[in-house]
Scaffold this motif. Structure first.
Motif, mmCIF file in Angstrom:
data_model
loop_
_atom_site.group_PDB
_atom_site.id
_atom_site.type_symbol
_atom_site.label_atom_id
_atom_site.label_comp_id
_atom_site.label_asym_id
_atom_site.label_seq_id
_atom_site.Cartn_x
_atom_site.Cartn_y
_atom_site.Cartn_z
ATOM 1 N N ALA A 32 0.777 -1.294 0.075
ATOM 2 C CA ALA A 32 0.025 0.103 -0.113
ATOM 3 C C ALA A 32 1.041 1.279 -0.094
ATOM 4 N N PRO A 33 0.420 2.105 -0.223
ATOM 5 C CA PRO A 33 1.067 3.619 -0.302
ATOM 6 C C PRO A 33 1.737 3.751 0.952
ATOM 7 N N ARG A 34 3.132 4.196 1.039
ATOM 8 C CA ARG A 34 3.720 4.453 2.358
ATOM 9 C C ARG A 34 3.111 5.709 3.078
ATOM 10 N N GLY A 35 3.145 6.542 2.322
ATOM 11 C CA GLY A 35 2.530 7.919 2.943
ATOM 12 C C GLY A 35 3.932 9.035 3.188
ATOM 13 N N PRO A 36 3.809 10.201 3.459
ATOM 14 C CA PRO A 36 4.859 11.030 3.473
ATOM 15 C C PRO A 36 5.254 11.021 4.970
ATOM 16 N N ASP A 37 6.696 11.331 5.021
ATOM 17 C CA ASP A 37 7.144 11.442 6.561
ATOM 18 C C ASP A 37 6.957 12.773 6.898
ATOM 19 N N PRO A 38 6.471 12.888 8.121
ATOM 20 C CA PRO A 38 6.467 14.451 8.528
ATOM 21 C C PRO A 38 7.840 15.465 8.609
ATOM 22 N N ARG A 39 7.555 16.379 8.300
ATOM 23 C CA ARG A 39 8.885 17.463 8.352
ATOM 24 C C ARG A 39 9.210 17.910 9.485
ATOM 25 N N ALA A 40 8.061 18.314 10.462
ATOM 26 C CA ALA A 40 8.392 18.967 11.676
ATOM 27 C C ALA A 40 8.602 18.071 12.876
ATOM 28 N N ILE A 41 8.123 16.579 12.772
ATOM 29 C CA ILE A 41 8.442 15.824 14.038
ATOM 30 C C ILE A 41 9.176 14.559 13.518
ATOM 31 N N PRO A 42 9.965 13.917 14.376
ATOM 32 C CA PRO A 42 10.867 12.676 13.910
ATOM 33 C C PRO A 42 10.045 11.553 13.660
ATOM 34 N N PHE A 43 9.186 11.365 13.116
ATOM 35 C CA PHE A 43 8.418 10.261 12.885
ATOM 36 C C PHE A 43 8.440 9.808 11.216
ATOM 37 N N ARG A 44 8.647 8.381 11.041
ATOM 38 C CA ARG A 44 8.447 7.991 9.571
ATOM 39 C C ARG A 44 7.377 7.285 9.304
ATOM 40 N N SER A 45 6.801 7.504 8.035
ATOM 41 C CA SER A 45 5.474 6.870 7.611
ATOM 42 C C SER A 45 5.558 5.577 7.688
ATOM 43 N N LEU A 46 4.767 4.721 7.982
ATOM 44 C CA LEU A 46 4.468 3.316 7.758
ATOM 45 C C LEU A 46 3.631 2.862 6.582
ATOM 46 N N TYR A 47 2.429 3.398 6.550
ATOM 47 C CA TYR A 47 1.571 3.292 5.597
ATOM 48 C C TYR A 47 0.312 4.313 5.478
ATOM 49 N N GLN A 48 -0.421 4.622 4.569
ATOM 50 C CA GLN A 48 -1.365 5.441 4.374
ATOM 51 C C GLN A 48 -2.671 4.743 3.610
ATOM 52 N N LEU A 49 -3.774 4.371 4.196
ATOM 53 C CA LEU A 49 -4.794 3.993 3.513
ATOM 54 C C LEU A 49 -5.903 5.197 3.261
ATOM 55 N N HIS A 50 -7.274 4.797 2.864
ATOM 56 C CA HIS A 50 -8.196 5.581 2.646
ATOM 57 C C HIS A 50 -8.680 6.149 4.084
ATOM 58 N N ASP A 51 -8.620 5.413 5.098
ATOM 59 C CA ASP A 51 -9.056 5.948 6.520
ATOM 60 C C ASP A 51 -8.146 5.670 7.464
ATOM 61 N N GLU A 52 -6.799 5.708 7.169
ATOM 62 C CA GLU A 52 -5.954 5.284 8.398
ATOM 63 C C GLU A 52 -4.374 5.577 7.983
ATOM 64 N N TRP A 53 -3.687 6.401 8.722
ATOM 65 C CA TRP A 53 -2.438 6.675 8.456
ATOM 66 C C TRP A 53 -1.542 6.437 9.775
ATOM 67 N N ALA A 54 -0.235 5.827 9.749
ATOM 68 C CA ALA A 54 0.229 5.462 10.760
ATOM 69 C C ALA A 54 1.860 6.022 10.450
ATOM 70 N N ALA A 55 2.491 6.305 11.662
ATOM 71 C CA ALA A 55 4.036 6.692 11.704
ATOM 72 C C ALA A 55 4.546 6.465 12.971
ATOM 73 N N GLU A 56 5.840 5.932 12.663
ATOM 74 C CA GLU A 56 6.660 5.584 13.827
ATOM 75 C C GLU A 56 7.621 6.348 14.160
ATOM 76 N N MET A 57 8.206 6.330 15.527
ATOM 77 C CA MET A 57 9.644 6.838 15.720
ATOM 78 C C MET A 57 10.098 6.111 17.134
ATOM 79 N N ALA A 58 11.504 6.114 17.400
ATOM 80 C CA ALA A 58 11.839 5.569 18.517
ATOM 81 C C ALA A 58 13.122 6.241 19.059
ATOM 82 N N ASN A 59 13.441 5.964 20.178
ATOM 83 C CA ASN A 59 14.634 6.813 20.815
ATOM 84 C C ASN A 59 15.119 5.853 21.837
ATOM 85 N N ARG A 60 15.920 6.458 22.937
ATOM 86 C CA ARG A 60 16.323 5.495 24.053
ATOM 87 C C ARG A 60 15.224 5.430 25.144
#
Length: 200
Positions: free
Chosen positions: A102-130
């Motif tokens: 499925a489309p991955r979707g765009p990564d946010p510019r202003a927050i350190p998240f990476r897009s996981l997927y983008q559907l018609h009614d759902e979008w998810a992004a992840e980030m991690a640190n210590r």
């Protein structure tokens, strides 16, 4: 408006398939009234907005995040090796083939998240640190009155006891300073962009 966790867990989101070991930390309805196909506009606002889509124009929001990033730099919480692909594997590695295609979707510019997927009614992004591995999930839900709006859920997997203590420690700041400013900023930007959405 803050919602119970079941407002997220009871819906058939695809994120449940890959983040079952994450804790649903917060669920919020977003002030983004629209039609059934408008999630794409909200995702664009969050990912492309130079701050307005995530309320970075609010002084309290900016101050809290400036403190957090400064502490992270001093204590090494946000080093590259502590993030996705370093300390933790990306949730994309858990995705079934149809979701990975499925489309991955765009990564946010202003927050350190990476897009996981983008559907018609759902979008998810992840980030991690210590401190945590976290997911920001934006769903697009019916409002019961013929319209739709966004719903944000924050899912977290703390990094051991330290991560759990960290999440407990920042909880008051999230509810007092971060989320109120975030929701106001999202609502203001959504209203300001109404004409552009109508124009297509």
């Amino acid at each position: 408006m803050r919602l119970p966790r079941t407002a997220h867990t009871s819906r058939p989101w695809r994120i449940h398939e890959i983040a079952g070991d994450f804790h649903v930390e917060d669920v919020w309805d977003l002030p983004t009234p629209g039609g059934p196909d408008d999630l794409r506009h909200l995702v664009r606002q969050i990912t492309e907005g130079a701050g307005d889509g995530i309320a970075a124009d609010a002084p309290a929001y900016r101050a809290l995040f400036a403190i957090r990033w400064k502490l992270g730099a001093l204590l090494g919480w946000d080093k590259p090796g502590a993030g996705v692909g370093g300390r933790v594997r990306s949730l994309r590695d858990r995705m079934p083939p149809d979701l990975r295609e499925a489309p991955r979707g765009p990564d946010p510019r202003a927050i350190p998240f990476r897009s996981l997927y983008q559907l018609h009614d759902e979008w998810a992004a992840e980030m991690a640190n210590r401190t945590v591995h976290a997911v920001m999930h934006i769903g697009w839900v019916p409002d019961g009155k013929g319209g739709h709006h966004g719903r944000m859920a924050v899912l977290v997997k703390p990094n051991g006891p330290f991560g759990a203590v960290y999440m407990a420690g920042i909880k008051p700041f999230r509810y007092v300073g971060v989320y109120p400013a975030l929701l106001r900023g999202i609502g203001r930007a959504w209203q300001a962009n109404a004409a552009a959405r109508s124009a297509g």
